[in-house]
Enzyme design. Structure first.
Site, PDB file in Angstrom:
ATOM      1  N   HIS A   1     -24.280  -2.537  52.927  1.00 36.28           N
ATOM      2  CA  HIS A   1     -24.475  -2.160  51.527  1.00 36.28           C
ATOM      3  C   HIS A   1     -25.392  -0.936  51.458  1.00 36.28           C
ATOM      4  O   HIS A   1     -25.984  -0.530  52.451  1.00 36.28           O
ATOM      5  CB  HIS A   1     -25.089  -3.333  50.754  1.00 36.28           C
ATOM      6  CG  HIS A   1     -24.151  -4.480  50.584  1.00 36.28           C
ATOM      7  ND1 HIS A   1     -24.170  -5.588  51.393  1.00 36.28           N
ATOM      8  CD2 HIS A   1     -23.140  -4.688  49.700  1.00 36.28           C
ATOM      9  CE1 HIS A   1     -23.222  -6.421  51.019  1.00 36.28           C
ATOM     10  NE2 HIS A   1     -22.577  -5.911  49.996  1.00 36.28           N
TER      11      HIS A   1
ATOM     12  N   SER B   1     -20.777 -13.731  43.695  1.00 36.28           N
ATOM     13  CA  SER B   1     -21.251 -12.346  43.747  1.00 36.28           C
ATOM     14  C   SER B   1     -21.098 -11.723  42.367  1.00 36.28           C
ATOM     15  O   SER B   1     -20.199 -12.099  41.602  1.00 36.28           O
ATOM     16  CB  SER B   1     -20.400 -11.567  44.751  1.00 36.28           C
ATOM     17  OG  SER B   1     -20.552 -10.187  44.551  1.00 36.28           O
ATOM     18  N   SER B   2     -21.951 -10.737  42.072  1.00 40.65           N
ATOM     19  CA  SER B   2     -21.838 -10.078  40.761  1.00 40.65           C
ATOM     20  C   SER B   2     -20.547  -9.272  40.618  1.00 40.65           C
ATOM     21  O   SER B   2     -20.181  -8.892  39.510  1.00 40.65           O
ATOM     22  CB  SER B   2     -23.043  -9.170  40.524  1.00 40.65           C
ATOM     23  OG  SER B   2     -23.146  -8.215  41.554  1.00 40.65           O
ATOM     24  N   CYS B   3     -19.838  -9.028  41.727  1.00 41.89           N
ATOM     25  CA  CYS B   3     -18.600  -8.241  41.619  1.00 41.89           C
ATOM     26  C   CYS B   3     -17.434  -9.060  41.066  1.00 41.89           C
ATOM     27  O   CYS B   3     -16.344  -8.541  40.893  1.00 41.89           O
ATOM     28  CB  CYS B   3     -18.227  -7.608  42.946  1.00 41.89           C
ATOM     29  SG  CYS B   3     -17.675  -8.785  44.161  1.00 41.89           S
TER      30      CYS B   3
ATOM     31  N   TYR C   1     -12.255  -9.240  47.532  1.00 41.26           N
ATOM     32  CA  TYR C   1     -13.443 -10.093  47.695  1.00 41.26           C
ATOM     33  C   TYR C   1     -13.739 -10.839  46.394  1.00 41.26           C
ATOM     34  O   TYR C   1     -14.023 -12.041  46.397  1.00 41.26           O
ATOM     35  CB  TYR C   1     -14.623  -9.204  48.096  1.00 41.26           C
ATOM     36  CG  TYR C   1     -15.932  -9.917  48.259  1.00 41.26           C
ATOM     37  CD1 TYR C   1     -16.161 -10.752  49.349  1.00 41.26           C
ATOM     38  CD2 TYR C   1     -16.965  -9.734  47.339  1.00 41.26           C
ATOM     39  CE1 TYR C   1     -17.385 -11.392  49.509  1.00 41.26           C
ATOM     40  CE2 TYR C   1     -18.190 -10.369  47.498  1.00 41.26           C
ATOM     41  CZ  TYR C   1     -18.390 -11.195  48.579  1.00 41.26           C
ATOM     42  OH  TYR C   1     -19.597 -11.832  48.740  1.00 41.26           O
TER      43      TYR C   1
ATOM     44  N   LYS D   1     -13.898 -14.906  45.585  1.00 39.90           N
ATOM     45  CA  LYS D   1     -15.079 -15.571  45.015  1.00 39.90           C
ATOM     46  C   LYS D   1     -14.740 -16.267  43.692  1.00 39.90           C
ATOM     47  O   LYS D   1     -15.252 -17.356  43.411  1.00 39.90           O
ATOM     48  CB  LYS D   1     -16.211 -14.559  44.818  1.00 39.90           C
ATOM     49  CG  LYS D   1     -16.846 -14.105  46.125  1.00 39.90           C
ATOM     50  CD  LYS D   1     -17.591 -15.258  46.794  1.00 39.90           C
ATOM     51  CE  LYS D   1     -18.322 -14.852  48.051  1.00 39.90           C
ATOM     52  NZ  LYS D   1     -18.959 -16.003  48.713  1.00 39.90           N
TER      53      LYS D   1
END
Ligand code: GFB
Length: 315
Positions: free
Chosen positions: A185, A113-115, A142, A146
């Site tokens: 989201h 994920s981009s987070c 999260y 990841k």
């Protein structure tokens, strides 16, 4: 042993096919002529259970694994349930990645994920900024899960020569998304709120936060195309960003959805809700250099998703 391109005849296990990303990837592979796709519902196989996962791999012996199964959610769910986001994701990915090596899977694609990138990473965010700064607190649990998944894939590649690759999608949306207002989201949440406001003739819609954070939105069919491309052409443990290369503010997103829906009421911003990271735009240069580019623009993607959502309510 590094296996090369995935073949049409390979037995491919798409983990998480009931989710937004996994569902789109399974459809993309099927339409691309991959006829040996296996899926499992949660009641058939709970990926958090190590013994069950190992039994499944031992009995089915997939040649390729797409790991799109994850506990996911929007800013509020991430912020409210860090234990579940950390623990469930660690369990799922540890079990699947470990079994993939032990049962000789030729290639595994892990979705991150981009987070995972630092809260204040330079924009657009390059893959090299991983682990160079502090994370956004609302989704730290999260993100750490990841990051552990990426690290595990890279460790298996380095130590055991496994062809385990990782893709980092930006914020995704599209048919089959989660439209539950507490856990979704922003895009599906606003799409639903605006649809309902129009339906009931409401004069305003509530938008969380200040409206100033910027996000990049990728239609899930583009993500699925990118995943197929990486399965067919990419064999390196270095992570690859998957985005569309453009971002919008949350206010602009809300205005665009209003236009698509034909809603002319007012947007009311709710400062009691968190903004999250100020900006999250991925650099997609690496993926472009490999030869892939997205196709679905934001307005078209929203329009298609809006129609899908409206039609899904009729069924
Ligand atoms: O999409 P979202 O929930 O998550 O929120 P993140 C993005 C922005 O939209 C935030 C605002 O600034 C929200 O405050 N927003 C406005 C809304 N109205 C709404 C609404 O009605 N619902 C929601 N959900 N947001 C997530 C991470 O971060 O992004 C995950 O928490 C994951 O871990 C995911 O990485 C891709 O983009 O802030």
């Amino acid at each position: 042993m590094i296996a090369s391109a995935v073949q049409n005849s390979d037995l491919i296990f798409v983990a998480g096919h009931r989710g937004l990303a996994g569902g789109a990837i399974a459809r993309e592979l099927a339409s691309g002529g991959y006829t040996n796709i296996i899926t499992q519902t949660r009641s058939q196989l709970d990926l958090r259970e190590r013994d069950a996962v190992r039994r499944f791999f031992s009995e089915t012996r997939p040649g390729v694994v797409v790991l799109a199964a994850a506990k996911v959610g929007g800013i509020k769910a991430n912020n409210d349930f860090p234990v579940e986001f950390l623990l469930e994701n660690l369990k799922i990915q540890n079990n699947v990645i470990e079994a993939a090596r032990d049962f000789e899977v030729g290639k595994l694609l892990f979705l991150g994920s981009s987070c995972i990138y630092p809260k204040f990473a330079a924009q657009p965010i390059e893959e090299s900024s991983l682990l160079t700064g502090s994370l956004e607190p609302t989704n730290e649990a999260y993100a750490i899960a990841k990051i552990a998944g990426i690290e595990l894939c890279q460790a298996y590649s380095r130590q055991y020569g496994c062809n385990f690759i990782s893709a980092m999608p930006t914020n995704l949306y599209g048919p089959g998304d989660n439209f539950d207002l507490a856990s979704s989201h922003v895009l599906p949440a606003l799409l639903r709120k605006i649809y309902e406001a129009k339906l009931h003739g409401a004069s305003e819609v509530s938008v969380w936060g200040s409206g100033t954070p910027r996000r990049e939105f990728l239609h899930v069919e583009d993500l699925a195309g990118a995943c197929r491309f990486l399965l067919e052409h990419y064999n390196s443990p270095e992570v690859v960003n998957v985005g569309c290369g453009e971002d919008v503010s949350i206010r602009e997103l809300a205005e665009l959805i209003c236009e698509v829906a034909g809603f002319s009421g007012k947007l009311v911003f709710d400062p009691s809700k968190p903004d999250g990271t100020p900006r999250k735009l991925l650099s997609i240069e690496r993926l472009k250099k490999l030869g892939w580019a997205p196709r679905i623009g934001l307005r078209e993607g929203i329009s298609r998703t809006y129609d899908w959502y409206r039609d899904s309510l009729k069924g």
